[in-house]
Design a protein around this motif. Sequence first.
Motif, PDB file in Angstrom:
ATOM      1  N   LEU A 161       0.795  -1.224   0.000  1.00 52.91           N
ATOM      2  CA  LEU A 161       0.000   0.000   0.000  1.00 52.91           C
ATOM      3  C   LEU A 161       0.831   1.280   0.000  1.00 52.91           C
ATOM      4  O   LEU A 161       0.322   2.339  -0.368  1.00 52.91           O
ATOM      5  N   LEU A 162       2.080   1.201   0.420  1.00 50.90           N
ATOM      6  CA  LEU A 162       2.897   2.404   0.558  1.00 50.90           C
ATOM      7  C   LEU A 162       4.043   2.417  -0.438  1.00 50.90           C
ATOM      8  O   LEU A 162       4.624   1.377  -0.754  1.00 50.90           O
ATOM      9  N   GLY A 163       4.371   3.607  -0.906  1.00 49.28           N
ATOM     10  CA  GLY A 163       5.524   3.776  -1.767  1.00 49.28           C
ATOM     11  C   GLY A 163       6.787   3.978  -0.961  1.00 49.28           C
ATOM     12  O   GLY A 163       6.745   4.072   0.275  1.00 49.28           O
ATOM     13  N   PRO A 164       7.942   4.052  -1.615  1.00 41.56           N
ATOM     14  CA  PRO A 164       9.220   4.201  -0.897  1.00 41.56           C
ATOM     15  C   PRO A 164       9.265   5.414   0.023  1.00 41.56           C
ATOM     16  O   PRO A 164       9.738   5.316   1.158  1.00 41.56           O
ATOM     17  N   ALA A 165       8.775   6.558  -0.446  1.00 44.50           N
ATOM     18  CA  ALA A 165       8.828   7.775   0.378  1.00 44.50           C
ATOM     19  C   ALA A 165       7.971   7.642   1.629  1.00 44.50           C
ATOM     20  O   ALA A 165       8.373   8.045   2.727  1.00 44.50           O
ATOM     21  N   ALA A 166       6.784   7.037   1.482  1.00 43.11           N
ATOM     22  CA  ALA A 166       5.902   6.855   2.637  1.00 43.11           C
ATOM     23  C   ALA A 166       6.509   5.885   3.635  1.00 43.11           C
ATOM     24  O   ALA A 166       6.424   6.084   4.855  1.00 43.11           O
ATOM     25  N   ARG A 167       7.144   4.831   3.136  1.00 39.81           N
ATOM     26  CA  ARG A 167       7.776   3.872   4.048  1.00 39.81           C
ATOM     27  C   ARG A 167       8.942   4.511   4.786  1.00 39.81           C
ATOM     28  O   ARG A 167       9.202   4.186   5.949  1.00 39.81           O
ATOM     29  N   ASP A 168       9.656   5.403   4.123  1.00 38.46           N
ATOM     30  CA  ASP A 168      10.714   6.147   4.805  1.00 38.46           C
ATOM     31  C   ASP A 168      10.140   7.025   5.918  1.00 38.46           C
ATOM     32  O   ASP A 168      10.714   7.125   7.003  1.00 38.46           O
ATOM     33  N   ARG A 169       9.011   7.676   5.626  1.00 36.11           N
ATOM     34  CA  ARG A 169       8.420   8.606   6.610  1.00 36.11           C
ATOM     35  C   ARG A 169       7.917   7.885   7.854  1.00 36.11           C
ATOM     36  O   ARG A 169       8.001   8.421   8.959  1.00 36.11           O
ATOM     37  N   ILE A 170       7.362   6.689   7.698  1.00 32.91           N
ATOM     38  CA  ILE A 170       6.784   6.000   8.860  1.00 32.91           C
ATOM     39  C   ILE A 170       7.809   5.186   9.628  1.00 32.91           C
ATOM     40  O   ILE A 170       7.513   4.714  10.739  1.00 32.91           O
ATOM     41  N   ALA A 171       9.021   4.999   9.087  1.00 30.53           N
ATOM     42  CA  ALA A 171       9.973   4.075   9.703  1.00 30.53           C
ATOM     43  C   ALA A 171      10.304   4.457  11.142  1.00 30.53           C
ATOM     44  O   ALA A 171      10.183   3.637  12.067  1.00 30.53           O
ATOM     45  N   LEU A 172      10.708   5.696  11.365  1.00 32.42           N
ATOM     46  CA  LEU A 172      11.107   6.090  12.715  1.00 32.42           C
ATOM     47  C   LEU A 172       9.924   6.157  13.684  1.00 32.42           C
ATOM     48  O   LEU A 172      10.031   5.647  14.809  1.00 32.42           O
ATOM     49  N   PRO A 173       8.787   6.767  13.310  1.00 27.05           N
ATOM     50  CA  PRO A 173       7.648   6.743  14.242  1.00 27.05           C
ATOM     51  C   PRO A 173       7.186   5.335  14.581  1.00 27.05           C
ATOM     52  O   PRO A 173       6.853   5.036  15.738  1.00 27.05           O
ATOM     53  N   LEU A 174       7.174   4.447  13.580  1.00 26.51           N
ATOM     54  CA  LEU A 174       6.722   3.078  13.823  1.00 26.51           C
ATOM     55  C   LEU A 174       7.696   2.344  14.740  1.00 26.51           C
ATOM     56  O   LEU A 174       7.285   1.607  15.640  1.00 26.51           O
ATOM     57  N   ALA A 175       8.991   2.550  14.527  1.00 23.85           N
ATOM     58  CA  ALA A 175       9.977   1.934  15.409  1.00 23.85           C
ATOM     59  C   ALA A 175       9.841   2.455  16.833  1.00 23.85           C
ATOM     60  O   ALA A 175       9.996   1.705  17.807  1.00 23.85           O
ATOM     61  N   ALA A 176       9.522   3.741  16.978  1.00 25.88           N
ATOM     62  CA  ALA A 176       9.426   4.342  18.310  1.00 25.88           C
ATOM     63  C   ALA A 176       8.327   3.710  19.152  1.00 25.88           C
ATOM     64  O   ALA A 176       8.453   3.601  20.376  1.00 25.88           O
ATOM     65  N   VAL A 177       7.239   3.292  18.519  1.00 25.23           N
ATOM     66  CA  VAL A 177       6.101   2.738  19.276  1.00 25.23           C
ATOM     67  C   VAL A 177       6.040   1.219  19.200  1.00 25.23           C
ATOM     68  O   VAL A 177       5.125   0.603  19.736  1.00 25.23           O
ATOM     69  N   SER A 178       7.041   0.583  18.565  1.00 30.73           N
ATOM     70  CA  SER A 178       6.943  -0.848  18.284  1.00 30.73           C
ATOM     71  C   SER A 178       6.860  -1.718  19.540  1.00 30.73           C
ATOM     72  O   SER A 178       6.219  -2.766  19.533  1.00 30.73           O
ATOM     73  N   ALA A 179       7.503  -1.306  20.616  1.00 32.06           N
ATOM     74  CA  ALA A 179       7.489  -2.116  21.838  1.00 32.06           C
ATOM     75  C   ALA A 179       6.390  -1.703  22.817  1.00 32.06           C
ATOM     76  O   ALA A 179       6.198  -2.357  23.843  1.00 32.06           O
ATOM     77  N   LEU A 180       5.657  -0.630  22.519  1.00 40.09           N
ATOM     78  CA  LEU A 180       4.618  -0.160  23.445  1.00 40.09           C
ATOM     79  C   LEU A 180       3.501  -1.175  23.677  1.00 40.09           C
ATOM     80  O   LEU A 180       2.984  -1.271  24.801  1.00 40.09           O
ATOM     81  N   PRO A 181       3.058  -1.945  22.659  1.00 41.77           N
ATOM     82  CA  PRO A 181       2.028  -2.952  22.956  1.00 41.77           C
ATOM     83  C   PRO A 181       2.465  -3.936  24.033  1.00 41.77           C
ATOM     84  O   PRO A 181       1.633  -4.402  24.824  1.00 41.77           O
ATOM     85  N   MET A 182       3.750  -4.246  24.109  1.00 43.03           N
ATOM     86  CA  MET A 182       4.231  -5.134  25.170  1.00 43.03           C
ATOM     87  C   MET A 182       4.105  -4.468  26.533  1.00 43.03           C
ATOM     88  O   MET A 182       3.796  -5.140  27.530  1.00 43.03           O
ATOM     89  N   ALA A 183       4.338  -3.155  26.592  1.00 40.07           N
ATOM     90  CA  ALA A 183       4.209  -2.455  27.871  1.00 40.07           C
ATOM     91  C   ALA A 183       2.787  -2.541  28.410  1.00 40.07           C
ATOM     92  O   ALA A 183       2.563  -2.492  29.633  1.00 40.07           O
ATOM     93  N   ALA A 184       1.812  -2.707  27.511  1.00 42.49           N
ATOM     94  CA  ALA A 184       0.412  -2.822  27.926  1.00 42.49           C
ATOM     95  C   ALA A 184       0.124  -4.115  28.678  1.00 42.49           C
ATOM     96  O   ALA A 184      -0.958  -4.270  29.255  1.00 42.49           O
ATOM     97  N   PHE A 185       1.066  -5.049  28.720  1.00 41.37           N
ATOM     98  CA  PHE A 185       0.881  -6.267  29.515  1.00 41.37           C
ATOM     99  C   PHE A 185       0.837  -5.956  31.009  1.00 41.37           C
ATOM    100  O   PHE A 185       0.460  -6.819  31.811  1.00 41.37           O
ATOM    101  N   ALA A 186       1.215  -4.741  31.386  1.00 38.60           N
ATOM    102  CA  ALA A 186       1.088  -4.331  32.789  1.00 38.60           C
ATOM    103  C   ALA A 186      -0.368  -4.380  33.238  1.00 38.60           C
ATOM    104  O   ALA A 186      -0.647  -4.472  34.447  1.00 38.60           O
ATOM    105  N   LEU A 187      -1.307  -4.345  32.293  1.00 41.42           N
ATOM    106  CA  LEU A 187      -2.739  -4.400  32.602  1.00 41.42           C
ATOM    107  C   LEU A 187      -3.233  -5.839  32.774  1.00 41.42           C
ATOM    108  O   LEU A 187      -4.439  -6.059  32.947  1.00 41.42           O
ATOM    109  N   ARG A 188      -2.329  -6.803  32.712  1.00 41.38           N
ATOM    110  CA  ARG A 188      -2.653  -8.227  32.871  1.00 41.38           C
ATOM    111  C   ARG A 188      -3.735  -8.678  31.878  1.00 41.38           C
ATOM    112  O   ARG A 188      -4.823  -9.127  32.281  1.00 41.38           O
ATOM    113  N   PRO A 189      -3.460  -8.584  30.598  1.00 48.02           N
ATOM    114  CA  PRO A 189      -4.482  -8.940  29.613  1.00 48.02           C
ATOM    115  C   PRO A 189      -4.781 -10.430  29.599  1.00 48.02           C
ATOM    116  O   PRO A 189      -3.897 -11.259  29.893  1.00 48.02           O
TER     117      PRO A 189
END
Length: 429
Positions: free
Chosen positions: A296-324
């Motif tokens: 769905l994304l072209g090269p420029a779009a993939r470049d733009r999302i790379a750093l923001p996506l990496a920044a939040v990549s481990a946050l779903p694991m932090a949500a395990f503090a809620l004992r899912p």
Amino acid sequence: MTDPPAGRRVRPREVREDLHPEEDSAPVTYRDVLAVREFRTILAAHVLSVAGGVFAEISLAVLVFRQTGSALLTGLVFALGFLPYAVGAALLSGLADRYPPRRLLVACDLLCAACMALMAVPATPAAALFVLRFAVASIAPLFTGTRAASLADILRGDAYVLGRSLVRIVAQSSQIAGYGLGGLALVWLPPRAALCVAVGTFLGSALLLRLGTGDRPARAARAAAPGTGATRRLLGDPRIRALLLMWWIPPMFFVVAEGAAAPFADAAGAGAAGFGLFLAAMPAGTVAGEVLAGTLLGPAARDRIALPLAAVSALPMAAFALRPALPAAVGLMLLTGACAAYTLGMDRWFADAVPERLRGRAMSVLGGGVMTLQGLGMAAGGAAADVLPPYAVIAAGGAIGTLSVLGVLRSVRATGTGRSYRSREEVTT
């Protein structure tokens, strides 16, 4: 083949094999990449080698447990799939640029097949099994680095990025299928017979690579002998070092969840089925994320999302503090895997930063670091889950991982997402 005149619409094969995406008006797709015959050969060989590695790992674990009865030694079989990567990457990575890639890839496959054939011999003692397992894992970073560097000779620009993505997608899918088929095969086959199947897969991979890939010369015929000198020079370059850390750090924290998966599934009352579902969630999310980003994304779009996506990549694991509960936990791991789509942007940046004559060494170091740190992260997650609640271990991995990734991202930004260091003397000499 020369570049087409300005304004001319190039044919798909020219897009795939010769041009950077900026030089062509038509976007490159996964279908375009799969249309390249030599890439299809490499991908098919990759499926065989991944399946063979999984078969060998499962078979060897069962064999060692039957011979020794030791859970510790059985676990060591899996640990040896990660830790020797550091040895192989440090000592053998220079070979990736010193010898013709096809010859090196075939030799690695044949060596792995020979090691597994020795494992299958009934007279082979348990101690020798570990030595042979160590040897196979030490060869792996040289093979993967040489293959990754070869992709840049076959595919250019965005086609290379999508080709690397397909290799990862196939690896994740083959591992999921391989563990299932490997466990099923051991219902009917003794472990040594299953090891013979692994030998056959590596021989098949060697044959495909020998007959289906081009015979290209070495990238640096007078490169330094295998050792750590050129590796230190690569790591001394700020841009390359920052990108390597970006490849290494997030996966090290992602696998903390896998290390704590068994106690988490047990605490959730999920049983073996829930354990398998939990383990499969992150690879499945990775496949889905890469396919969506690549489609769905072209090269420029993939470049733009790379750093923001990496920044939040481990946050779903932090949500395990809620004992899912298990369904929510599986969803969180799917999200973590999907965030790994940032690697499509990373592929392009790394290819731009590394000089061609050191490409094989750089890719070997990259793969060796990923696997070694994943092994350490998985071991740390399992050890911590012995003394702490598993949900707390996963949450801590997510929180610490996020902070660590944010620190690495500062270095990536500081060196400039589009800057190339190919001409820097301290890297290329």
